[in-house]
Design a protein around this motif. Structure first.
Motif, short mmCIF file in Angstrom:
data_model
loop_
_atom_site.label_atom_id
_atom_site.label_comp_id
_atom_site.label_asym_id
_atom_site.label_seq_id
_atom_site.Cartn_x
_atom_site.Cartn_y
_atom_site.Cartn_z
N GLY A 149 -23.78 14.65 69.22
CA GLY A 149 -24.18 13.25 69.17
C GLY A 149 -24.68 12.70 70.47
N ARG A 150 -25.93 12.99 70.79
CA ARG A 150 -26.50 12.59 72.09
C ARG A 150 -27.84 11.90 71.91
N GLY A 151 -28.06 11.25 70.81
CA GLY A 151 -29.37 10.67 70.57
C GLY A 151 -30.34 11.74 70.13
N PRO A 152 -31.63 11.48 70.18
CA PRO A 152 -32.63 12.45 69.73
C PRO A 152 -32.64 13.69 70.62
N PHE A 153 -32.50 14.85 70.01
CA PHE A 153 -32.35 16.10 70.76
C PHE A 153 -33.30 17.11 70.13
N VAL A 154 -34.30 17.56 70.89
CA VAL A 154 -35.31 18.50 70.41
C VAL A 154 -35.04 19.88 70.97
N ILE A 155 -35.03 20.88 70.09
CA ILE A 155 -34.87 22.28 70.50
C ILE A 155 -36.08 23.05 69.98
N ARG A 156 -36.81 23.68 70.88
CA ARG A 156 -38.00 24.45 70.47
C ARG A 156 -37.73 25.94 70.65
N LYS B 117 -32.93 5.37 69.61
CA LYS B 117 -31.94 6.32 70.13
C LYS B 117 -31.09 6.92 69.01
N LEU B 118 -31.73 7.24 67.90
CA LEU B 118 -31.00 7.79 66.78
C LEU B 118 -30.48 9.19 67.08
N HIS B 119 -29.31 9.49 66.55
CA HIS B 119 -28.78 10.84 66.69
C HIS B 119 -29.47 11.74 65.69
N MET B 120 -30.52 12.39 66.15
CA MET B 120 -31.28 13.30 65.29
C MET B 120 -31.54 14.59 66.05
N VAL B 121 -31.19 15.71 65.45
CA VAL B 121 -31.48 17.02 66.04
C VAL B 121 -32.75 17.55 65.39
N ILE B 122 -33.76 17.79 66.20
CA ILE B 122 -35.06 18.24 65.71
C ILE B 122 -35.28 19.67 66.21
N CYS B 123 -35.29 20.61 65.28
CA CYS B 123 -35.49 22.02 65.63
C CYS B 123 -36.95 22.39 65.36
N LEU B 124 -37.68 22.69 66.41
CA LEU B 124 -39.10 23.00 66.30
C LEU B 124 -39.30 24.51 66.31
N ASP B 125 -39.57 25.05 65.14
CA ASP B 125 -39.85 26.48 64.98
C ASP B 125 -41.31 26.74 65.36
N ARG B 126 -41.63 28.02 65.54
CA ARG B 126 -43.02 28.42 65.85
C ARG B 126 -43.53 27.78 67.14
N ALA B 127 -42.66 27.63 68.13
CA ALA B 127 -43.13 27.15 69.44
C ALA B 127 -43.86 28.29 70.15
#
Length: 235
Positions: free
Chosen positions: A76-83, A20-30
């Motif tokens: 700060g909400r744990g792992p958060f993915v934005i595509r 449950k790490l606070h990591m923001v993952i921005c996925l480009d080229r979705a």
């Protein structure tokens, strides 16, 4: 790139989501990316991220959504993915005060009574234009919901759609197997709603290279393709 996250799938599960790490993952080229071809199309992310516990997965409709989702994720909400996709935006005036978006909440973009269209991400802009044309051509009343979050799902929104509509059309710029449309079908079945659900998404094939507009047309996901499928569904 969305397609490169596939190589880090084990890390995402064991090293990020499990803890449950606070990591923001921005996925480009979705979505479909064009001339880079089958190795670079970001079409699998919705389907492969959906089963992983503890993830928040979001896809913005436009630049304002992207800006606010990044702000929300930073809190700060744990792992958060934005595509989000490759290509041009849709708004000129994209600057706005930062605003926290309630996690797991979609929105109703348009009221309607004959058909519900549920979209996620920027394909919703294309769908909105097709909906306007379908209403003019067929004299219909079409509701449009922007789901915005794949995880967690907006269950209140889906309960409303399940209770109110006999026909639901889902549209996503990801592989049709296991993505947002599949999540909607599962929700309807689990809650004993019985609408007819049709799905629009990337076919279960490896899409070759080509101009982005051309590829979406070939997949039946441009404005004309969505309009045709709405008409076929209604008829």
């Amino acid at each position: 790139y969305s397609s490169f996250m596939q190589r880090a799938y084990d890390n995402l599960i064991h090293d990020v989501a499990l803890q449950k790490l606070h990591m923001v993952i921005c996925l480009d080229r979705a979505g479909l990316v064009g001339e880079d071809g089958a190795t670079h199309h970001g079409v699998f992310d919705l389907a492969y991220l959906r089963p992983i516990p503890n993830l928040t997965v979001a896809s913005p409709l436009n630049e304002l959504d992207l800006r606010n989702l990044m702000y929300t994720a930073s809190l700060g909400r744990g792992p958060f993915v934005i595509r989000y996709p490759r290509g041009r935006g849709v708004l000129v005036d994209w600057k706005c005060p930062l605003e926290e978006i309630p996690v797991g909440k979609g929105r109703k973009l348009k009221e309607g009574s004959d058909l519900a269209v549920i979209t996620i991400g920027p394909i919703g802009n294309v769908a909105a234009r097709a909906i306007t044309r379908a209403e003019a051509d067929l004299g219909l009343s079409i509701a449009h919901y922007d789901l915005r979050f794949l995880k967690p799902l907006d269950e209140e929104l889906l309960h409303e759609a399940g209770r109110k509509f006999q026909r639901i059309l889902t549209i996503e710029d990801g592989i049709i197997k296991g993505g947002m449309g599949s999540a909607v079908l599962e929700f309807m079945a689990d809650n004993e709603y019985k609408p007819t659900v049709k799905r629009i998404g990337i076919p279960n094939i490896f899409v070759e290279h080509g101009a982005v507009a051309e590829l979406y047309q070939l997949c039946g996901m441009d404005e004309e393709g969505i309009l045709t499928k709405i008409k076929e569904f209604i008829n």
